[in-house]
Design a protein around this motif. Structure first.
Motif, PDB file in Angstrom:
ATOM      1  N   PHE A 161       0.833  -1.208   0.000  1.00 41.95           N
ATOM      2  CA  PHE A 161       0.000   0.000   0.000  1.00 41.95           C
ATOM      3  C   PHE A 161       0.865   1.256   0.000  1.00 41.95           C
ATOM      4  O   PHE A 161       0.607   2.213  -0.739  1.00 41.95           O
ATOM      5  CB  PHE A 161      -0.915  -0.008   1.229  1.00 41.95           C
ATOM      6  N   ALA A 162       1.908   1.267   0.818  1.00 41.62           N
ATOM      7  CA  ALA A 162       2.794   2.425   0.879  1.00 41.62           C
ATOM      8  C   ALA A 162       3.451   2.679  -0.473  1.00 41.62           C
ATOM      9  O   ALA A 162       3.515   3.827  -0.950  1.00 41.62           O
ATOM     10  CB  ALA A 162       3.854   2.213   1.960  1.00 41.62           C
ATOM     11  N   MET A 163       3.922   1.635  -1.116  1.00 40.86           N
ATOM     12  CA  MET A 163       4.604   1.818  -2.401  1.00 40.86           C
ATOM     13  C   MET A 163       3.633   2.235  -3.507  1.00 40.86           C
ATOM     14  O   MET A 163       3.984   3.038  -4.382  1.00 40.86           O
ATOM     15  CB  MET A 163       5.340   0.524  -2.778  1.00 40.86           C
ATOM     16  N   VAL A 164       2.406   1.706  -3.473  1.00 40.57           N
ATOM     17  CA  VAL A 164       1.404   2.113  -4.466  1.00 40.57           C
ATOM     18  C   VAL A 164       1.052   3.579  -4.291  1.00 40.57           C
ATOM     19  O   VAL A 164       0.902   4.328  -5.269  1.00 40.57           O
ATOM     20  CB  VAL A 164       0.155   1.223  -4.356  1.00 40.57           C
ATOM     21  N   MET A 165       0.935   4.041  -3.043  1.00 39.57           N
ATOM     22  CA  MET A 165       0.634   5.452  -2.803  1.00 39.57           C
ATOM     23  C   MET A 165       1.763   6.351  -3.295  1.00 39.57           C
ATOM     24  O   MET A 165       1.530   7.441  -3.822  1.00 39.57           O
ATOM     25  CB  MET A 165       0.390   5.686  -1.309  1.00 39.57           C
ATOM     26  N   ILE A 166       3.001   5.912  -3.134  1.00 36.56           N
ATOM     27  CA  ILE A 166       4.134   6.691  -3.636  1.00 36.56           C
ATOM     28  C   ILE A 166       4.104   6.740  -5.163  1.00 36.56           C
ATOM     29  O   ILE A 166       4.380   7.775  -5.775  1.00 36.56           O
ATOM     30  CB  ILE A 166       5.459   6.079  -3.124  1.00 36.56           C
ATOM     31  N   LEU A 167       3.736   5.625  -5.794  1.00 35.77           N
ATOM     32  CA  LEU A 167       3.605   5.605  -7.253  1.00 35.77           C
ATOM     33  C   LEU A 167       2.508   6.563  -7.718  1.00 35.77           C
ATOM     34  O   LEU A 167       2.696   7.351  -8.641  1.00 35.77           O
ATOM     35  CB  LEU A 167       3.295   4.190  -7.739  1.00 35.77           C
ATOM     36  N   PHE A 168       1.345   6.489  -7.059  1.00 32.54           N
ATOM     37  CA  PHE A 168       0.234   7.358  -7.435  1.00 32.54           C
ATOM     38  C   PHE A 168       0.579   8.826  -7.206  1.00 32.54           C
ATOM     39  O   PHE A 168       0.072   9.707  -7.896  1.00 32.54           O
ATOM     40  CB  PHE A 168      -1.031   6.988  -6.650  1.00 32.54           C
ATOM     41  N   ASN A 169       1.412   9.099  -6.224  1.00 32.49           N
ATOM     42  CA  ASN A 169       1.816  10.466  -5.945  1.00 32.49           C
ATOM     43  C   ASN A 169       2.495  11.086  -7.160  1.00 32.49           C
ATOM     44  O   ASN A 169       2.347  12.276  -7.449  1.00 32.49           O
ATOM     45  CB  ASN A 169       2.762  10.483  -4.734  1.00 32.49           C
ATOM     46  N   GLY A 170       3.248  10.276  -7.894  1.00 36.75           N
ATOM     47  CA  GLY A 170       3.927  10.786  -9.081  1.00 36.75           C
ATOM     48  C   GLY A 170       2.998  11.064 -10.241  1.00 36.75           C
ATOM     49  O   GLY A 170       3.355  11.799 -11.171  1.00 36.75           O
ATOM     50  N   PHE A 171       1.782  10.504 -10.220  1.00 33.73           N
ATOM     51  CA  PHE A 171       0.837  10.685 -11.326  1.00 33.73           C
ATOM     52  C   PHE A 171       0.444  12.148 -11.493  1.00 33.73           C
ATOM     53  O   PHE A 171       0.063  12.586 -12.581  1.00 33.73           O
ATOM     54  CB  PHE A 171      -0.418   9.838 -11.089  1.00 33.73           C
ATOM     55  N   MET A 172       0.555  12.940 -10.415  1.00 33.03           N
ATOM     56  CA  MET A 172       0.202  14.354 -10.491  1.00 33.03           C
ATOM     57  C   MET A 172       1.133  15.122 -11.424  1.00 33.03           C
ATOM     58  O   MET A 172       0.823  16.247 -11.838  1.00 33.03           O
ATOM     59  CB  MET A 172       0.245  14.974  -9.095  1.00 33.03           C
TER      60      MET A 172
END
Length: 1130
Positions: free
Chosen positions: A322-333
């Motif tokens: 979950f932590a790594m997926v959230m970090i990945l999604f953070n870059g989508f911005m």
């Protein structure tokens, strides 16, 4: 950036060039000759020669010339941020080049949106600079006034790709006189030159004899070659240039105006300035980060987390994932942020301001501090609260891993944005990249479950290296260094890694860190390459086939002849025969409009009442229609308003745009046949008939040109058959002939008895004198003149010649106007207040059908949205089908069921989020059009919203059928018609609610960028509580309610139970020993909570200590031995 900062940045990038050496030489010669120049001039020259960056006199000088000094410290602004006006932006674009050192300037329509005085001042400066520095300046101007035209040395007249004239300005009239055309005395020469080459307009200038025949462009171009100017030019060009006469400094020897190291410093300062100005984005990201951290700490709280079984390890593995997926999604911005910057970056690149690495390197380096802070906050807040291994070295290693993962994520999505170059395409690319990275990352599908033909994707996935590094870092710690069971010598941590097909060696942490660092460097290099070599997406203009045009012209000519007898004829200002006069066929109600003591304020509190079409500001004063107070509801039905910005649905043709307006704005009793005839007539009136089948397109991207788009805006309002039409700068962006066409159209409308009110910039004398009255105001809204123009503007000239210090408010004209306003503000005996039986012309259902018709055409002609969506679905279906080959038929172990669940989870998440993201820009464009159409009284909000929702049903259904058909059979789920229908049902409604969620986020936010930011936390919550990362029964009791409020959880629950819910087959659990029916497994994972008593018993068992468990085990073993059962089975 502010206006001053923009020009200063341009000046720093372009450097001083030859002008610096020129000024130094000038100072040396003055010193040698003993010349003492003017003191102020001497200070100015020395400041420029020494390159003083503190004073920036050159910048101040340019801003003064362009009249930008009044807004020097104002932000430029965009659709989200209020900034300078459109005319000021045009001057700012000019200033960016004028402050540089270019010896040759090409300027396209720099006068658009400017008044005559400002245009004249800019051209005058360019003339002096060109002559002083021996430069070349080529400018295309629209509607230049006579004084501005006289400033030019040479004229190039182009038409249909041919040079009609090129030579001295003074000889241009001589050439056309040679061809038989003479410019009238009071005619602007620039307007004459543009009209005389048009076969429609040249007849009025013929003077040789009565046997006039139109002269085509090809004949003009051929005759120019025999004219003395053309022949002289041909002779000069026939002689090759002798390079011996070329000055050594004539051409630049370097690509950029400043050394690369200096450009890099400029790039760093520029990026830091942009970061300070975008501080809100970073603050919002940190707030969002804290919100996610709070959720993670409460979901994975250490009192509910244990280190005793493989299932406990699975929960910790879910927390890491979950932590790594959230970090990945953070870059989508980064995708929408870079897409917004691309036009500026492409402009700077093409003007050779700097190489692209001057942008990419600082943006990479300056992203490091924020990444480090975010990683430290994340790990610092969650590490010990969740209950990860307490060794400090492992905590620091997790910080390092998350930091490099975040850097990789930022670089990855910047590459996707630079490759897509369009928000819809880039979002699709980004979603696909995220899908590949996550699906083959080792958590959704274990490494052993990935088919051999997809295993390369596993090794290429950055998330795989992050997953293995994070897992090794945690599960090789002391907390997991306990025996996994009696039948193995492996520790619990290694047993979990082996069960999940993760690498158990400790060196995999450093392999993961190195791989992520390598990906970060690779993606930043690719970003630089793409920005350097890729061009903006192509610009396509409207094209109509000759055959269609001929057929359409015949049809229109026939229609016009039929309607001619209904037209109202009157004398036109062109003085042409009344038989050919164009007019309006439908009857209308003549109305008078008066206003008194009007004040319009822009910067006001939002709660103040707003009037009319404008959505900002407040109006004070009284407005009366035929003596009755104005009501916006009824006024919108009898008035038209042509905004300066031409806003239309991009995927409709010209004819369809007008037909849509006619359908919703003309009275309901007007038949469809009459509506179509009226549309054809209006198209002919504004000369849009040749473009009737052309798509409108997006401004500056594709479709109609600026001039064609302006005429469409006017036509859309004329379709409403209004009594009063307001036009905001209808000739801005048009050349003299196009402006004349527009104003001829306006005059024809006036001749039918309607009232037209226009604001206008730089009118030619013909356009100016086509008006009946003038309302002249100076800055601040102070009224200078309000009254008739008179023939050849005599009344206006007479008024100003007689002023002698008298102001308008003391004049007899003012008193006469006041009396007229008072009389018009009182209703006559015959007049009545405006009244309509309903607010809109059509019923609610008819409005819905009209909006649905329009949406259907818009969707069908938007391949960037519809075709890309279907293509993406096919690719994902085939990808998942090959990755999850025959997963539906594998039901031997718990991991097989979880793999099938993972395939469903990935499809729901990625196709759904892609739908929600892709629909946002489309709805955003349509919403901006709907604001204008709703303000015009065409329809209410609900029919428009229902039409947007309804049009998605068939497209989403096709999308669902494509995915379900391909994936269902490739995954080999049990074939049953009912099971397939249930699978299709759940996928259809899942994609529907994702699409509608994307629409909803647009409805509550100002644009699609903010909508994407708003949607991100919802995706995170839906992802976390879907039942995949952490099963329903392992979710803490205080969060379990959100599982049932989560739409993705219901989708997964429905998909799984529809396929496996009726199966009683036994599957081996993760320990490899125990078995359980599939039905029971699904019930435990997704089903409703057990009874309160069962829950208490479960909690009591969890808290047994090791001694009690060993005692119970011995008792059970004794019982088994007595009954001759195998102990191994236990």
């Amino acid at each position: 950036m502010t206006v001053r900062e923009t020009i200063e940045f341009s000046k720093r990038c372009q450097g001083f060039g030859f002008k610096h050496d020129l000024l130094l030489e000038l100072l040396r010669r003055e010193r040698d000759a003993g010349i003492k120049p003017d003191e102020d001039l001497d200070i100015f020259v020395k400041a420029l020669a020494l390159g003083d960056q503190k004073t920036n006199l050159a910048v101040d000088y340019i801003m003064k010339i362009l009249r930008l000094d009044i807004c020097a410290d104002t932000l430029v602004g965009d659709e989200m941020l209020k900034g300078i006006s459109g005319g000021q932006k045009k001057r700012l674009t000019t200033g960016e080049l004028l402050v540089g050192t270019s010896r040759v300037l090409f300027m396209d329509e720099i006068s658009t949106g400017l008044d005559s005085s400002t245009t004249h001042q800019i051209i005058k400066y360019l003339r002096h600079a060109t002559h002083a520095f021996d430069e070349t300046t080529v400018i295309s101007l629209l509607q230049p006034d006579p004084e501005t035209y006289e400033l030019f040395d040479d004229i190039i007249l182009l038409c249909e790709g041919k040079i009609v004239y090129q030579g001295p300005r003074e000889a241009a009239l001589e050439f056309f006189a040679f061809m038989g055309f003479r410019c009238p005395d009071r005619k602007n020469v620039a307007d004459f030159l543009q009209e005389v080459i048009s076969e429609k307009d040249q007849g009025q200038y013929w003077f040789l004899d009565n046997h006039y025949q139109s002269v085509p462009v090809a004949k003009f171009a051929e005759a120019f070659q025999s004219f003395w100017v053309g022949s002289t030019l041909s002779q000069e060009l026939a002689v090759p240039f002798d390079r011996r006469y070329n000055h050594p400094a004539a051409l630049s020897t370097s690509t950029y105006g400043v050394k690369r190291l200096e450009l890099l410093k400029i790039g760093f300062s520029w990026q830091m300035l942009l970061m300070r100005r975008n501080s809100f984005v970073y603050i919002f990201k940190f707030i969002q980060l804290l919100f996610i951290i709070m959720i993670m700490m409460t979901v994975f709280f250490r009192t509910t987390m244990h280190h005793n079984t493989l299932d406990d390890g699975g929960v910790y593995l879910g927390a890491l994932y979950f932590a790594m997926v959230m970090i990945l999604f953070n870059g989508f911005m980064e995708v929408p942020m870079l897409i917004a910057k691309l036009p500026v970056l492409y402009k700077h690149r093409d003007l050779c301001f700097y190489p692209c690495w001057v942008y990419t390197l600082p943006s990479w380096v300056l992203s490091i501090p924020s990444s480090l802070v975010e990683s430290c906050i994340w790990v610092g807040a969650t590490y010990y609260v969740v209950g990860f291994d307490p060794q400090i070295t492992r905590c620091l290693q997790q910080v390092l891993l998350y930091f490099i993962l975040h850097q990789m994520s930022i670089a990855l999505f910047r590459v996707m944005a630079s490759l897509g170059r369009n928000l819809i395409v880039a979002n699709t690319f980004g979603s696909f990249a995220l899908l590949v990275v996550m699906a083959l990352g080792g958590f959704i599908l274990s490494r052993d479950s990935i088919p051999c033909w997809w295993i390369w994707g596993y090794w290429f996935s950055p998330l795989m290296y992050a997953q293995n590094a994070a897992s090794v870092n945690e599960f090789l710690g002391q907390s997991w260094d306990k025996k996994a069971g009696n039948n193995t010598i492996l520790s619990l941590g290694k047993m979990l890694l082996k069960a999940r097909s993760l690498f158990p060696e400790s060196y995999w942490y450093w392999i993961g860190v190195g791989a992520l660092l390598g990906y970060t460097i690779l993606f930043n290099i690719l970003l630089t390459v793409f920005l350097t070599y890729l061009k903006p997406l192509g610009k396509q203009q409207a094209v109509v086939s000759k055959e269609d045009l001929k057929d359409k012209r015949k049809e229109i000519r026939h229609t016009i002849l039929e309607l001619r007898e209904y037209l109202e004829h009157s004398h036109s200002y062109t003085g042409r025969d009344n038989i050919k006069q164009k007019g309006m066929v439908l009857p209308f109600q003549p109305l008078s409009m008066s206003f008194s003591n009007i004040n319009y304020y822009v910067d006001v509190p939002g709660e103040l009442k707003q009037r009319g079409r404008k959505t900002g500001g407040v109006i004070e004063g009284s407005i009366h229609i035929s003596g009755f107070p104005k009501k916006q509801e009824t006024f919108a039905r009898i008035s038209g308003y042509c905004e300066q910005n031409d806003i239309h649905s991009p995927c409709l043709t010209v004819h369809e745009s007008l037909l849509f307006s006619a359908c919703l704005r003309l009275p309901s009793q007007v038949e469809l046949k009459t509506q179509r005839e009226f549309v054809d007539e209006v198209m002919d009136l504004v000369e849009l008939t040749p473009l009737c089948g052309a798509l409108v397109g997006l401004p500056g991207v594709d479709g109609l040109s600026t001039e064609q788009r302006k005429r469409l805006t006017i036509a859309v309002e004329l379709i409403a058959n209004p009594s009063i039409v307001f036009m905001d700068e209808p000739t801005s962006g048009l050349d003299a002939r196009a402006a004349a066409i527009v104003m001829r159209t306006v005059r024809n409308i006036v001749n039918t008895g309607r009232t037209i009110v226009c604001t206008i910039h730089q009118p030619s004398i013909d356009i100016f004198e086509s008006f009946d009255e003038l309302l002249l105001m100076k800055r601040g809204g102070e009224l200078i003149y309000a009254g008739p123009l008179g023939i050849r503007s005599r009344e206006l000239i007479r008024f100003f010649e007689a002023v002698q210090g008298e102001i308008y408010r003391r004049s007899s004209l003012f008193q006469k106007n006041q009396e007229l306003v008072e009389s018009l503000s009182k209703p006559n005996g015959d007049s009545s207040d405006l009244h309509f039986p309903s607010k809109y012309s059509l019923s609610f259902f008819a409005q819905f059908l009209a909006c649905l018709w329009k949406q259907n055409l818009s969707y069908w002609r938007n391949p960037q949205y519809t075709a890309v969506r279907f293509f993406y679905t096919v690719i994902i279906s085939l990808m998942f089908g090959t990755i999850c080959w025959r997963y539906g038929s594998k039901r031997d172990t718990q991991q097989d069921i979880f793999n099938a669940m993972g395939s469903m989870y990935a499809a729901v998440l990625f196709i759904g989020i892609t739908n929600a993201t892709a629909v946002q820009p489309v709805i955003s464009v349509e919403r901006s059009v709907s604001y204008r159409e709703r303000a015009a009284g065409m329809y209410s909000a609900l029919p428009f919203a229902f039409a947007q929702v309804t049009i998605e049903f068939p497209y989403v259904f096709v999308q669902s059928v494509i995915y379900s058909s391909i994936f269902y059979f490739m995954a080999s789920f049990e074939w049953s018609p009912w099971k397939f229908i249930w699978y299709l049902y759940f996928m259809y409604f899942t994609l529907l609610y994702f699409t509608f969620f994307g629409m909803m986020t647009i409805a509550v936010t100002p644009n699609h960028n903010v909508a994407a930011v708003l949607a991100a936390p919802f995706y995170m919550m839906w992802n976390l509580f879907s039942g995949f990362m952490i099963s329903h029964m392992r979710i803490p009791i205080w969060w379990r309610w959100y599982y049932w409020a989560n739409p993705i959880a219901w989708s997964l629950y429905g998909l799984l139970t529809s396929q496996f819910g009726d199966m009683d087959e036994l599957v081996k659990l993760s320990d490899g020993v125990q078995s359980m029916p599939i039905k029971q497994l699904l019930k435990d994972q997704f089903g409703p909570s057990t009874s309160r008593r069962d829950e208490k018993e479960e909690l009591n068992i969890v808290h047994f200590n090791n001694r009690q468990i060993r005692s119970l085990t011995k008792i059970l073993l004794n019982i088994l031995e007595e009954r001759n059962l195998s102990a191994a089975r236990l």
